[in-house]
Scaffold this motif. Structure first.
Motif, PDB file in Angstrom:
ATOM      1  N   UNK A 137       0.838  -1.179   0.000  1.00  0.00           N
ATOM      2  CA  UNK A 137       0.000   0.000   0.000  1.00  0.00           C
ATOM      3  C   UNK A 137       0.885   1.246   0.000  1.00  0.00           C
ATOM      4  N   UNK A 138       0.283   2.380  -0.311  1.00  0.00           N
ATOM      5  CA  UNK A 138       1.000   3.647  -0.290  1.00  0.00           C
ATOM      6  C   UNK A 138       0.925   4.354  -1.625  1.00  0.00           C
ATOM      7  N   UNK A 139       1.323   5.624  -1.619  1.00  0.00           N
ATOM      8  CA  UNK A 139       1.245   6.428  -2.836  1.00  0.00           C
ATOM      9  C   UNK A 139       2.150   5.885  -3.936  1.00  0.00           C
ATOM     10  N   UNK A 181       1.335  14.677 -16.735  1.00  0.00           N
ATOM     11  CA  UNK A 181       0.299  14.867 -15.722  1.00  0.00           C
ATOM     12  C   UNK A 181      -0.344  13.510 -15.462  1.00  0.00           C
ATOM     13  N   UNK A 182      -0.057  12.937 -14.317  1.00  0.00           N
ATOM     14  CA  UNK A 182      -0.624  11.638 -13.966  1.00  0.00           C
ATOM     15  C   UNK A 182      -1.937  11.848 -13.229  1.00  0.00           C
ATOM     16  N   UNK A 183      -2.982  11.113 -13.589  1.00  0.00           N
ATOM     17  CA  UNK A 183      -4.282  11.269 -12.934  1.00  0.00           C
ATOM     18  C   UNK A 183      -4.180  11.088 -11.428  1.00  0.00           C
ATOM     19  N   UNK A 186      -0.799  15.591  -7.894  1.00  0.00           N
ATOM     20  CA  UNK A 186      -0.604  17.033  -8.001  1.00  0.00           C
ATOM     21  C   UNK A 186       0.742  17.320  -8.631  1.00  0.00           C
ATOM     22  N   UNK A 187       0.744  18.214  -9.612  1.00  0.00           N
ATOM     23  CA  UNK A 187       1.980  18.572 -10.275  1.00  0.00           C
ATOM     24  C   UNK A 187       2.380  17.559 -11.324  1.00  0.00           C
ATOM     25  N   UNK A 188       3.369  17.923 -12.109  1.00  0.00           N
ATOM     26  CA  UNK A 188       3.833  17.056 -13.195  1.00  0.00           C
ATOM     27  C   UNK A 188       4.865  16.061 -12.691  1.00  0.00           C
ATOM     28  N   UNK A 189       4.884  14.893 -13.303  1.00  0.00           N
ATOM     29  CA  UNK A 189       5.861  13.856 -12.977  1.00  0.00           C
ATOM     30  C   UNK A 189       6.817  13.682 -14.147  1.00  0.00           C
ATOM     31  N   UNK A 190       8.107  13.639 -13.856  1.00  0.00           N
ATOM     32  CA  UNK A 190       9.112  13.431 -14.901  1.00  0.00           C
ATOM     33  C   UNK A 190       9.285  11.936 -15.123  1.00  0.00           C
ATOM     34  N   UNK A 191       9.129  11.505 -16.376  1.00  0.00           N
ATOM     35  CA  UNK A 191       9.232  10.093 -16.699  1.00  0.00           C
ATOM     36  C   UNK A 191      10.371   9.832 -17.677  1.00  0.00           C
ATOM     37  N   UNK A 192      10.911   8.626 -17.583  1.00  0.00           N
ATOM     38  CA  UNK A 192      11.979   8.163 -18.465  1.00  0.00           C
ATOM     39  C   UNK A 192      11.545   6.840 -19.086  1.00  0.00           C
ATOM     40  N   UNK A 193      11.995   6.605 -20.302  1.00  0.00           N
ATOM     41  CA  UNK A 193      11.729   5.320 -20.965  1.00  0.00           C
ATOM     42  C   UNK A 193      13.023   4.510 -20.965  1.00  0.00           C
ATOM     43  N   UNK A 194      12.928   3.267 -20.531  1.00  0.00           N
ATOM     44  CA  UNK A 194      14.097   2.391 -20.557  1.00  0.00           C
ATOM     45  C   UNK A 194      14.187   1.712 -21.918  1.00  0.00           C
ATOM     46  N   UNK A 195      15.353   1.786 -22.517  1.00  0.00           N
ATOM     47  CA  UNK A 195      15.584   1.129 -23.810  1.00  0.00           C
ATOM     48  C   UNK A 195      16.022  -0.304 -23.554  1.00  0.00           C
ATOM     49  N   UNK A 196      15.046  -1.200 -23.506  1.00  0.00           N
ATOM     50  CA  UNK A 196      15.343  -2.602 -23.194  1.00  0.00           C
ATOM     51  C   UNK A 196      15.848  -3.372 -24.419  1.00  0.00           C
TER      52      UNK A 196
END
Length: 198
Positions: A137-139, A181-183, A186-196
């Motif tokens: 559980x948790x955010x 913007x994740x549903x 609050x605020x924007x989240x920085x995301x990265x894509x892993x090149x698998x």
């Protein structure tokens, strides 16, 4: 002044106190906290595939997929927590282990020969979790699920925190995608894509 149950009814009522005690125990026993990388996988276009295959064949296909995902997760030191519809949730003590597992899952699916071939999207986030009775559980759990939801077919998206914890690993390549913007967040989240694939 309240009158004791034993005086009114001739016996003592303990069911409510037992329920309260059980609730207190469930909130304390078997519950641990700590830092973990939570990973969600989700099969893309599963409803279309399920409709095409029919219930029996789809059940066999998705269960075989879940078993394969579990093997990869456990081989990389993770804990397979549960299945959620056509997706899975797992937890890792190490962000690098989570990345290794995510890459292996995607490579295995890309090399699959049997039709219909499944494709998944994967999201990973790292933070403090609470584990209780084999569940988490948790955010961090909610954010990991939302990251998986914005990933595309065959993608592994990770949060900025997870990317930072991986550090400089020559075997792991990432591309900065920017702010999302994740549903429910609050605020924007920085995301990265892993090149698998590399």
């Amino acid at each position: 002044m309240p009158t004791p149950n034993q005086v009114i009814m001739g016996m003592e009522q303990t069911s409510m106190s037992q329920l309260a005690e059980a609730a207190r125990e469930s909130m304390s026993l078997g519950q641990t906290e700590g830092l973990a990388s939570v990973m969600f996988t989700d099969v893309v276009a599963s409803s279309v595939i399920a409709k095409t295959l029919g219930d029996r064949a789809w059940s066999a296909k998705i269960n075989a997929h879940f078993a394969a995902v579990r093997r990869v997760i456990e081989a990389n030191g993770g804990q397979f927590v549960k299945t959620l519809g056509d997706g899975t949730m797992s937890s890792f003590a190490s962000a690098r282990s989570a990345m290794s597992a995510a890459g292996k899952i995607q490579r295995d699916l890309a090399n699959e020969i049997a039709e219909p071939r499944l494709a998944v999207r994967i999201g990973v986030h790292t933070g403090d979790v609470v584990q209780s009775h084999e569940d988490f559980f948790g955010s961090v759990v909610n954010i990991a699920a939302r990251i998986a939801a914005v990933a595309g077919r065959g993608e592994v998206l990770v949060s900025d925190v997870t990317r930072a914890l991986v550090g400089d690993d020559p075997n792991l390549k990432f591309e900065l995608l920017g702010e999302f913007e994740l549903p429910g967040q609050q605020g924007a989240s920085i995301l990265h894509a892993m090149n698998w694939r590399s």
